[in-house]
Design a protein around this motif. Structure first.
Motif, PDB file in Angstrom:
ATOM      1  N   MET A   1       0.839  -1.187   0.000  1.00 38.58           N
ATOM      2  CA  MET A   1       0.000   0.000   0.000  1.00 38.58           C
ATOM      3  C   MET A   1       0.882   1.248   0.000  1.00 38.58           C
ATOM      4  O   MET A   1       1.902   1.288   0.691  1.00 38.58           O
ATOM      5  N   HIS A   2       0.507   2.238  -0.788  1.00 35.93           N
ATOM      6  CA  HIS A   2       1.231   3.507  -0.820  1.00 35.93           C
ATOM      7  C   HIS A   2       0.567   4.462   0.167  1.00 35.93           C
ATOM      8  O   HIS A   2      -0.626   4.755   0.039  1.00 35.93           O
ATOM      9  N   VAL A   3       1.332   4.936   1.152  1.00 36.28           N
ATOM     10  CA  VAL A   3       0.786   5.737   2.249  1.00 36.28           C
ATOM     11  C   VAL A   3       1.491   7.083   2.308  1.00 36.28           C
ATOM     12  O   VAL A   3       2.728   7.159   2.246  1.00 36.28           O
ATOM     13  N   PHE A   4       0.708   8.153   2.424  1.00 41.81           N
ATOM     14  CA  PHE A   4       1.247   9.492   2.628  1.00 41.81           C
ATOM     15  C   PHE A   4       1.203   9.792   4.121  1.00 41.81           C
ATOM     16  O   PHE A   4       0.149   9.655   4.760  1.00 41.81           O
ATOM     17  N   VAL A   5       2.340  10.205   4.687  1.00 45.53           N
ATOM     18  CA  VAL A   5       2.454  10.446   6.126  1.00 45.53           C
ATOM     19  C   VAL A   5       2.912  11.880   6.368  1.00 45.53           C
ATOM     20  O   VAL A   5       3.957  12.300   5.851  1.00 45.53           O
ATOM     21  N   THR A   6       2.146  12.629   7.152  1.00 44.68           N
ATOM     22  CA  THR A   6       2.613  13.937   7.609  1.00 44.68           C
ATOM     23  C   THR A   6       3.268  13.763   8.978  1.00 44.68           C
ATOM     24  O   THR A   6       2.976  12.816   9.707  1.00 44.68           O
ATOM     25  N   GLY A   7       4.166  14.680   9.312  1.00 46.73           N
ATOM     26  CA  GLY A   7       4.924  14.510  10.550  1.00 46.73           C
ATOM     27  C   GLY A   7       5.849  13.315  10.466  1.00 46.73           C
ATOM     28  O   GLY A   7       6.190  12.687  11.477  1.00 46.73           O
ATOM     29  N   ALA A   8       6.297  12.996   9.250  1.00 46.47           N
ATOM     30  CA  ALA A   8       7.001  11.737   8.990  1.00 46.47           C
ATOM     31  C   ALA A   8       8.378  11.654   9.626  1.00 46.47           C
ATOM     32  O   ALA A   8       8.925  10.556   9.756  1.00 46.47           O
ATOM     33  N   THR A   9       8.954  12.788  10.016  1.00 48.21           N
ATOM     34  CA  THR A   9      10.249  12.750  10.704  1.00 48.21           C
ATOM     35  C   THR A   9      10.092  13.078  12.181  1.00 48.21           C
ATOM     36  O   THR A   9      11.078  13.269  12.887  1.00 48.21           O
ATOM     37  N   GLY A  10       8.846  13.124  12.673  1.00 48.78           N
ATOM     38  CA  GLY A  10       8.588  13.500  14.052  1.00 48.78           C
ATOM     39  C   GLY A  10       8.730  12.345  15.030  1.00 48.78           C
ATOM     40  O   GLY A  10       9.101  11.230  14.680  1.00 48.78           O
ATOM     41  N   TRP A  11       8.361  12.634  16.272  1.00 47.32           N
ATOM     42  CA  TRP A  11       8.550  11.702  17.387  1.00 47.32           C
ATOM     43  C   TRP A  11       7.801  10.387  17.160  1.00 47.32           C
ATOM     44  O   TRP A  11       8.356   9.301  17.327  1.00 47.32           O
ATOM     45  N   VAL A  12       6.550  10.470  16.752  1.00 54.06           N
ATOM     46  CA  VAL A  12       5.771   9.273  16.449  1.00 54.06           C
ATOM     47  C   VAL A  12       5.807   8.964  14.952  1.00 54.06           C
ATOM     48  O   VAL A  12       5.900   7.799  14.553  1.00 54.06           O
ATOM     49  N   GLY A  13       5.760   9.998  14.125  1.00 51.80           N
ATOM     50  CA  GLY A  13       5.725   9.794  12.683  1.00 51.80           C
ATOM     51  C   GLY A  13       6.906   9.005  12.152  1.00 51.80           C
ATOM     52  O   GLY A  13       6.743   8.170  11.243  1.00 51.80           O
ATOM     53  N   SER A  14       8.095   9.234  12.706  1.00 54.26           N
ATOM     54  CA  SER A  14       9.269   8.501  12.229  1.00 54.26           C
ATOM     55  C   SER A  14       9.156   7.010  12.542  1.00 54.26           C
ATOM     56  O   SER A  14       9.633   6.163  11.775  1.00 54.26           O
ATOM     57  N   VAL A  15       8.509   6.678  13.656  1.00 52.99           N
ATOM     58  CA  VAL A  15       8.278   5.264  13.980  1.00 52.99           C
ATOM     59  C   VAL A  15       7.266   4.661  13.008  1.00 52.99           C
ATOM     60  O   VAL A  15       7.425   3.532  12.546  1.00 52.99           O
ATOM     61  N   ILE A  16       6.219   5.430  12.698  1.00 53.34           N
ATOM     62  CA  ILE A  16       5.215   4.953  11.740  1.00 53.34           C
ATOM     63  C   ILE A  16       5.861   4.643  10.395  1.00 53.34           C
ATOM     64  O   ILE A  16       5.598   3.603   9.779  1.00 53.34           O
ATOM     65  N   VAL A  17       6.703   5.554   9.925  1.00 53.44           N
ATOM     66  CA  VAL A  17       7.379   5.350   8.646  1.00 53.44           C
ATOM     67  C   VAL A  17       8.184   4.055   8.671  1.00 53.44           C
ATOM     68  O   VAL A  17       8.113   3.238   7.733  1.00 53.44           O
ATOM     69  N   ARG A  18       8.947   3.837   9.732  1.00 49.95           N
ATOM     70  CA  ARG A  18       9.759   2.625   9.824  1.00 49.95           C
ATOM     71  C   ARG A  18       8.874   1.379   9.883  1.00 49.95           C
ATOM     72  O   ARG A  18       9.155   0.367   9.222  1.00 49.95           O
ATOM     73  N   GLU A  19       7.787   1.447  10.644  1.00 43.09           N
ATOM     74  CA  GLU A  19       6.853   0.316  10.721  1.00 43.09           C
ATOM     75  C   GLU A  19       6.284  -0.028   9.338  1.00 43.09           C
ATOM     76  O   GLU A  19       6.221  -1.190   8.956  1.00 43.09           O
ATOM     77  N   LEU A  20       5.866   0.996   8.611  1.00 43.54           N
ATOM     78  CA  LEU A  20       5.265   0.768   7.297  1.00 43.54           C
ATOM     79  C   LEU A  20       6.274   0.203   6.315  1.00 43.54           C
ATOM     80  O   LEU A  20       5.981  -0.740   5.565  1.00 43.54           O
ATOM     81  N   LEU A  21       7.464   0.780   6.292  1.00 46.13           N
ATOM     82  CA  LEU A  21       8.490   0.310   5.363  1.00 46.13           C
ATOM     83  C   LEU A  21       8.883  -1.133   5.672  1.00 46.13           C
ATOM     84  O   LEU A  21       9.030  -1.960   4.763  1.00 46.13           O
ATOM     85  N   ASP A  22       9.063  -1.439   6.958  1.00 42.26           N
ATOM     86  CA  ASP A  22       9.451  -2.798   7.342  1.00 42.26           C
ATOM     87  C   ASP A  22       8.376  -3.822   6.979  1.00 42.26           C
ATOM     88  O   ASP A  22       8.676  -5.003   6.779  1.00 42.26           O
ATOM     89  N   ALA A  23       7.118  -3.346   6.913  1.00 38.14           N
ATOM     90  CA  ALA A  23       6.015  -4.246   6.559  1.00 38.14           C
ATOM     91  C   ALA A  23       5.793  -4.322   5.054  1.00 38.14           C
ATOM     92  O   ALA A  23       4.857  -4.985   4.595  1.00 38.14           O
ATOM     93  N   GLY A  24       6.643  -3.640   4.267  1.00 31.59           N
ATOM     94  CA  GLY A  24       6.558  -3.740   2.820  1.00 31.59           C
ATOM     95  C   GLY A  24       5.715  -2.683   2.136  1.00 31.59           C
ATOM     96  O   GLY A  24       5.467  -2.768   0.929  1.00 31.59           O
ATOM     97  N   HIS A  25       5.276  -1.678   2.879  1.00 34.15           N
ATOM     98  CA  HIS A  25       4.484  -0.609   2.277  1.00 34.15           C
ATOM     99  C   HIS A  25       5.405   0.438   1.640  1.00 34.15           C
ATOM    100  O   HIS A  25       6.582   0.554   1.996  1.00 34.15           O
ATOM    101  N   ARG A  26       4.840   1.192   0.738  1.00 36.22           N
ATOM    102  CA  ARG A  26       5.541   2.327   0.136  1.00 36.22           C
ATOM    103  C   ARG A  26       5.096   3.586   0.869  1.00 36.22           C
ATOM    104  O   ARG A  26       3.904   3.778   1.129  1.00 36.22           O
TER     105      ARG A  26
END
Length: 292
Positions: A1-26
């Motif tokens: 799934m291709h996901v757009f994330v705001t706050g992507a380098t923030g305290w929680v957002g950076s964790v979300i980005v890593r979680e999504l990437l590790d799970a195979g999402h774009r």
């Protein structure tokens, strides 16, 4: 799934980005600067330069992806009302762009508006006439009947971990400046808490379950007595722990004296999400928490 994330380098957002990437999402993340864009690219995500005020950019990004996760919020409390309006406009921009698509729009809110005298649950709605300037949940709720899978993740007041720059560091700074780690009254008012890694993981789990419900609680501990938090900070800094009047806390008094106890039982049962990180008091026992 291709996901757009705001706050992507923030305290929680950076964790979300890593979680999504590790799970195979774009992932495409919103970045306010080239420095932040480079950080996203190094993490394996794509970067889109812009801010929450660039509504055409936000709308275009939402149209191009399969889901939007909105975590960005300016936490400068000196202009909180203005920042809340910016947040609402961004959510309305995303909602309009996704209308009729049945794509998930997951936004972020807090539990500070739900001081109910009992543990709040995912069934408790923030009232539309809430005096809280932050209207994230109310804004996204308007799109639930307009072909958007609209959901809100409510974060605990303390989203903790080493490197924390949220509410607990404000208390640490006050204790340093005043020489006392304080609480109001008997200090039995309660704060929920969640480790940032658990919070970030919840966003991915909600997304992968299709975001079927309107409200989720990112809460690992239902409520920690504020006095216990003050005592942990007192031990960490080597300062006395004493009761103080609300004006000791200035603008932060409503948070320091608030009872925000909340349950995440519905979220856990529905999604199988189980927090695994250390507790807030365990984190506050670590010397690294006081290095800032």
């Amino acid at each position: 799934m291709h996901v757009f994330v705001t706050g992507a380098t923030g305290w929680v957002g950076s964790v979300i980005v890593r979680e999504l990437l590790d799970a195979g999402h774009r992932v495409t993340g919103l970045a306010r600067s080239e420095e932040k864009a480079d950080a996203l690219r190094r993490a394996g995500a794509e970067a889109l330069l812009g801010t929450l005020d660039d509504h055409e950019t936000l709308a275009g990004a939402a149209s191009d992806v399969e889901a939007v996760i909105h975590t960005a919020f300016d936490h400068d409390f000196s202009k909180f009302v203005e920042n809340a309006r910016q947040d609402r406009r961004a959510i309305e921009t995303f909602g309009a762009a996704l209308e009729g698509s049945d794509k998930p729009l997951i936004v972020t809110s807090g539990l500070g508006a739900l001081s109910l005298g009992r543990p709040s649950t995912e069934k408790d709605e923030t009232p539309a006439d809430s005096s809280n300037p932050r209207q994230s949940e109310i804004a996204v709720r308007a799109f639930a009947d307009r072909g958007v899978r609209a959901s809100t993740i409510r974060l605990a007041p303390s989203v903790h971990g080493i490197g924390d720059h949220g509410f607990v560091p404000i208390l640490i700074r006050m204790a340093r400046e005043t020489g006392v780690s304080a609480y109001i009254g008997d200090g039995e008012n309660r704060w929920p808490a969640v480790h940032r890694l658990d919070a970030g993981r919840l966003y991915r789990v909600v997304l992968e379950h299709g975001a079927p419900k309107p409200i989720y609680h990112a809460v690992a501990e239902d409520g920690i007595a504020f006095r216990d938090i003050a005592e942990a900070i007192g031990r960490g800094l080597g300062v006395p722990v004493e009761p103080r009047e609300p004006d000791h806390f200035g603008w932060f008094a409503s948070f320091a004296g608030g009872d925000f106890s909340s349950s995440s039982r519905i979220t856990r049962d529905m999604l199988g999400w189980q927090p695994t990180g250390p507790s807030l008091l365990e984190d506050l026992a670590r010397p690294e928490y006081y290095n800032a």
